[in-house]
Enzyme design. Structure first.
Site, short mmCIF file in Angstrom:
data_model
loop_
_atom_site.label_atom_id
_atom_site.label_comp_id
_atom_site.label_asym_id
_atom_site.label_seq_id
_atom_site.Cartn_x
_atom_site.Cartn_y
_atom_site.Cartn_z
N ASP A 120 1.05 -3.88 7.93
CA ASP A 120 0.94 -3.56 6.50
C ASP A 120 0.10 -4.54 5.70
O ASP A 120 0.30 -4.73 4.51
CB ASP A 120 2.36 -3.50 5.91
CG ASP A 120 3.17 -4.74 6.26
OD1 ASP A 120 2.55 -5.78 6.57
OD2 ASP A 120 4.41 -4.67 6.23
N GLU A 142 3.90 0.04 14.19
CA GLU A 142 4.92 -0.47 13.26
C GLU A 142 4.97 0.41 12.00
O GLU A 142 5.06 -0.07 10.86
CB GLU A 142 4.67 -1.93 12.89
CG GLU A 142 5.91 -2.70 12.47
CD GLU A 142 5.60 -4.15 12.10
OE1 GLU A 142 4.96 -4.41 11.06
OE2 GLU A 142 6.00 -5.02 12.88
N GLU A 156 2.50 -5.28 0.59
CA GLU A 156 2.70 -4.65 1.92
C GLU A 156 3.37 -3.28 1.85
O GLU A 156 3.03 -2.39 2.63
CB GLU A 156 3.50 -5.58 2.83
CG GLU A 156 2.76 -6.84 3.28
CD GLU A 156 2.80 -7.97 2.26
OE1 GLU A 156 3.41 -7.78 1.17
OE2 GLU A 156 2.22 -9.04 2.54
N HIS A 242 6.08 -17.36 3.19
CA HIS A 242 4.73 -17.13 2.65
C HIS A 242 4.62 -15.91 1.74
O HIS A 242 3.52 -15.56 1.31
CB HIS A 242 3.74 -16.95 3.80
CG HIS A 242 3.97 -15.68 4.58
ND1 HIS A 242 3.49 -14.47 4.19
CD2 HIS A 242 4.68 -15.45 5.71
CE1 HIS A 242 3.86 -13.54 5.05
NE2 HIS A 242 4.59 -14.11 5.98
N ARG A 244 4.01 -13.27 -1.00
CA ARG A 244 3.30 -13.29 -2.26
C ARG A 244 4.24 -13.13 -3.47
O ARG A 244 4.06 -13.79 -4.50
CB ARG A 244 2.30 -12.14 -2.30
CG ARG A 244 0.90 -12.51 -2.60
CD ARG A 244 -0.01 -11.38 -2.18
NE ARG A 244 -0.88 -11.84 -1.11
CZ ARG A 244 -2.11 -12.27 -1.30
NH1 ARG A 244 -2.64 -12.26 -2.50
NH2 ARG A 244 -2.83 -12.69 -0.29
N HIS A 275 2.64 -22.45 6.13
CA HIS A 275 1.57 -21.45 6.10
C HIS A 275 0.36 -22.03 5.36
O HIS A 275 0.53 -22.78 4.40
CB HIS A 275 2.11 -20.21 5.38
CG HIS A 275 1.26 -18.98 5.49
ND1 HIS A 275 0.06 -18.87 4.85
CD2 HIS A 275 1.43 -17.83 6.18
CE1 HIS A 275 -0.48 -17.68 5.12
NE2 HIS A 275 0.35 -17.03 5.93
C1 UD1 Z 1 -1.34 -12.20 4.76
C2 UD1 Z 1 -0.88 -10.75 4.51
C3 UD1 Z 1 0.63 -10.61 4.66
C4 UD1 Z 1 1.08 -11.18 6.00
C5 UD1 Z 1 0.58 -12.61 6.14
C6 UD1 Z 1 0.94 -13.17 7.47
C7 UD1 Z 1 -2.05 -9.36 2.85
C8 UD1 Z 1 -2.26 -9.08 1.42
N1 UD1 Z 1 -1.21 -10.39 3.14
O1 UD1 Z 1 -0.82 -13.00 3.71
O2 UD1 Z 1 0.98 -9.24 4.60
O3 UD1 Z 1 2.48 -11.15 6.05
O4 UD1 Z 1 -0.85 -12.64 6.00
O5 UD1 Z 1 0.79 -14.55 7.51
O6 UD1 Z 1 -2.62 -8.73 3.69
N2 UD1 Z 1 -5.54 -19.33 4.91
C9 UD1 Z 1 -6.26 -20.26 5.62
N3 UD1 Z 1 -6.34 -20.13 7.00
C10 UD1 Z 1 -5.73 -19.11 7.68
C11 UD1 Z 1 -4.97 -18.19 6.93
C12 UD1 Z 1 -4.91 -18.29 5.55
O7 UD1 Z 1 -6.81 -21.19 5.07
O8 UD1 Z 1 -5.84 -19.05 8.91
C13 UD1 Z 1 -5.48 -19.45 3.42
C14 UD1 Z 1 -6.82 -19.09 2.76
O9 UD1 Z 1 -7.01 -19.93 1.65
C15 UD1 Z 1 -6.58 -17.66 2.29
C16 UD1 Z 1 -5.11 -17.72 1.91
O10 UD1 Z 1 -4.53 -18.53 2.91
O11 UD1 Z 1 -7.42 -17.30 1.20
C17 UD1 Z 1 -4.42 -16.39 1.82
O12 UD1 Z 1 -4.59 -15.58 2.97
P1 UD1 Z 1 -4.25 -13.99 2.86
O13 UD1 Z 1 -4.49 -13.37 4.18
O14 UD1 Z 1 -4.94 -13.42 1.70
O15 UD1 Z 1 -2.73 -13.97 2.47
P2 UD1 Z 1 -1.45 -14.39 3.29
O16 UD1 Z 1 -0.50 -14.99 2.33
O17 UD1 Z 1 -1.86 -15.17 4.47
N1 UDP Z 2 4.42 -17.95 14.02
C1 UDP Z 2 3.61 -18.80 14.77
N2 UDP Z 2 3.46 -20.09 14.34
C2 UDP Z 2 4.06 -20.56 13.23
C3 UDP Z 2 4.87 -19.68 12.46
C4 UDP Z 2 5.01 -18.38 12.88
O1 UDP Z 2 3.04 -18.41 15.80
O2 UDP Z 2 3.89 -21.75 12.91
C5 UDP Z 2 4.56 -16.53 14.47
C6 UDP Z 2 5.97 -15.98 14.50
O3 UDP Z 2 6.58 -16.21 15.76
C7 UDP Z 2 5.77 -14.49 14.23
C8 UDP Z 2 4.52 -14.47 13.34
O4 UDP Z 2 3.90 -15.74 13.50
O5 UDP Z 2 5.49 -13.77 15.42
C9 UDP Z 2 4.90 -14.22 11.92
O6 UDP Z 2 3.81 -14.43 11.10
P1 UDP Z 2 3.94 -14.53 9.52
O7 UDP Z 2 5.27 -15.03 9.16
O8 UDP Z 2 2.74 -15.30 9.04
O9 UDP Z 2 3.72 -13.03 9.04
P2 UDP Z 2 4.70 -11.77 8.83
O10 UDP Z 2 5.36 -11.51 10.13
O11 UDP Z 2 5.64 -12.11 7.73
O12 UDP Z 2 3.78 -10.68 8.41
#
Ligand code: UD1
Ligand code: UDP
Length: 409
Positions: A120, A142, A156, A242, A244, A275
């Site tokens: 999602d 999913e 999501e 993490h 939003r 995160h």
């Molecule tokens: C995203 C997804 C959320 C999912 C989550 C898993 C959307 C809107 N959100 O949220 O559904 O649960 O991922 O973790 O699709 N960043 C880094 N390096 C990385 C990843 C993120 O620096 O490897 C930082 C960047 O500044 C980026 C910010 O995190 O702009 C936000 O990333 P984004 O994918 O927009 O949102 P998440 O909170 O990660």
């Molecule tokens: N996870 C990981 N390293 C971490 C924290 C989480 O590999 O330091 C894994 C965790 O086991 C799970 C997935 O990341 O499978 C969950 O990711 P996240 O919480 O970012 O996203 P969500 O599942 O909420 O979309």
């Protein structure tokens, strides 16, 4: 947790009835974030096993960069297309627009027969939309998770509803998810209960740990790299967060709760792989950076994270994936959210919604730390989310879909 007997019969009989097509089915997998990669990896592996039938094409949007690459490395997945989209503090509209155009180009270049998306995220929705415009059918892994609250989780809940609208094959992880889809009038013949592929990924790591006695490797690795001790399971609380909708006040509350718990329970250690989202990093390090028994660390690779989950006394999280994994270890999961689309764990008694108010979080954690009866009640091993064979079922269903299409012509 398995394909219903009617659906199994339908796929099997279709397989038998029809001749095997000579033309390979081109399957385009699109994903962009850490959890999508973890949940998609076993499906890609399953697809690649059957080279005579399928040609897999992997496209990553790289909505996440470092956290995505961690998973690609672990599962040795080399993308055919990498849109490399992530920027610091990316906005949802820009992400969406860039991905819609980027994935559309990939579709044009690669000419897939079907696209597979997972979950999602904005990647999931934008990729499905690109497939729709190109008239490429979408299989959604999913599918059917719902809170029926547009604001929680944001964005999501809306992403997954829109992805359902854009999909032809709905791969529901549980019976509850299937029922949601049927209630929304999706055709019964397009909805399959397959289990959640996160359990496939988790099991593959657990098997590796068992086979190679890797447990001691990770024990040594943690000891070498961090100043906490994982030998006493009774003292570790693992935290991830993490969402939003919790940014701002919700996150401050969560951090306050962690600080209070650490202060009032000097014997515990809180381990929190933070995160990389700046909206999470900033409050976490500002509020908790100096607390002695709170260890803020970088996001871990999936293997050591699985090891750490197994060593925790309890898990505090708002993550979707972690809610699904925790129960497999028999570790209580306290969910720092007001709603969840994953109520199976709550119903089974291994997870509990504790909201994002500091008092509610601390009182629920304290109860589990102090009361062994309450703790035992929540620490039974249940696995409502899958049996580790979801990926096999998914590829069979995709195969059946094309056999049926050919048959209908
Ligand atoms: C995203 C997804 C959320 C999912 C989550 C898993 C959307 C809107 N959100 O949220 O559904 O649960 O991922 O973790 O699709 N960043 C880094 N390096 C990385 C990843 C993120 O620096 O490897 C930082 C960047 O500044 C980026 C910010 O995190 O702009 C936000 O990333 P984004 O994918 O927009 O949102 P998440 O909170 O990660
Ligand atoms: N996870 C990981 N390293 C971490 C924290 C989480 O590999 O330091 C894994 C965790 O086991 C799970 C997935 O990341 O499978 C969950 O990711 P996240 O919480 O970012 O996203 P969500 O599942 O909420 O979309």
């Amino acid at each position: 947790m398995v394909l219903s007997s009617i659906e199994t019969y339908r796929v099997n009989s279709l397989n038998k009835e029809m001749n095997v097509s000579k033309k390979k089915i081109k399957v385009l997998f699109v994903f962009g974030t850490r959890p999508e990669a973890i949940k998609m990896a076993p499906v890609i592996k399953e697809c690649q096993k059957n080279k005579s039938k399928f040609k897999s094409i992997v496209c990553v949007t790289a909505q996440h960069r470092q956290m995505l690459d961690q998973v690609l490395n672990l599962f040795s997945i080399k993308p055919d297309y990498d849109l490399n989209i992530m920027t610091k503090k990316q906005s949802l509209p820009k992400l969406n627009a860039k991905m819609l155009v980027g994935v559309s180009d990939v579709i044009e270049k690669s000419g897939p027969d079907i696209m597979v998306v997972q979950g999602d995220t904005t990647t999931t929705y934008a990729a499905a939309q690109a497939a729709f415009y190109a008239k490429v059918p979408v299989a959604h892994i999913e599918a059917g998770l719902r809170t029926y609250d547009k604001g929680s989780p944001f964005p999501e809940e809306v992403n997954r509803c829109l992805t359902s609208v854009l999909s032809e094959i709905h791969l529901a992880p549980t019976e509850m998810a299937r029922k949601n889809l049927l209630r929304e009038n999706y055709d019964n013949s397009s909805v399959f209960v397959v289990g959640n592929t996160v359990i496939d990924a988790l099991k593959s790591v657990q098997i590796k740990h068992k086979k190679l006695n890797i447990k001691s490797k990770w024990e040594r690795w943690f000891l070498k790299n961090f100043d906490f001790d994982l030998s006493k399971k009774s003292t570790t609380i693992l935290v991830t967060g993490h969402r939003r909708e919790s940014f701002g006040k919700g996150f401050m509350n969560i951090c306050k709760a962690l600080g209070d718990l650490a202060k009032n329970n000097k014997h515990i250690q809180i381990i929190y792989p933070v995160h990389l989202n700046p909206n999470v990093q900033k409050p976490a390090y500002e509020i908790l950076g100096d607390v002695a028994n709170i260890h803020l660390i970088s996001p871990l690779d999936y293997e050591p994270f699985v090891f750490l989950m197994n060593r925790a006394k309890l898990i505090l999280t708002d993550s979707g994936g972690v809610q699904e994994e925790g129960p497999s270890f028999g570790i209580p999961v306290l969910v720092m959210r007001d709603t969840s689309e994953r109520m199976e764990g709550v119903k089974a008694g291994s997870a509990k919604l504790v909201g994002t108010h500091a008092k509610s979080i601390t009182s629920q954690v304290q109860k589990l730390l102090d009361n062994s009866i309450e703790y035992k009640k929540m620490s039974k091993v249940v696995n409502p989310y899958g049996d580790g064979k979801a990926s096999q079922r998914i590829m069979k269903i995709i195969d059946g879909y094309f056999r049926r299409k050919k048959h209908d012509k």
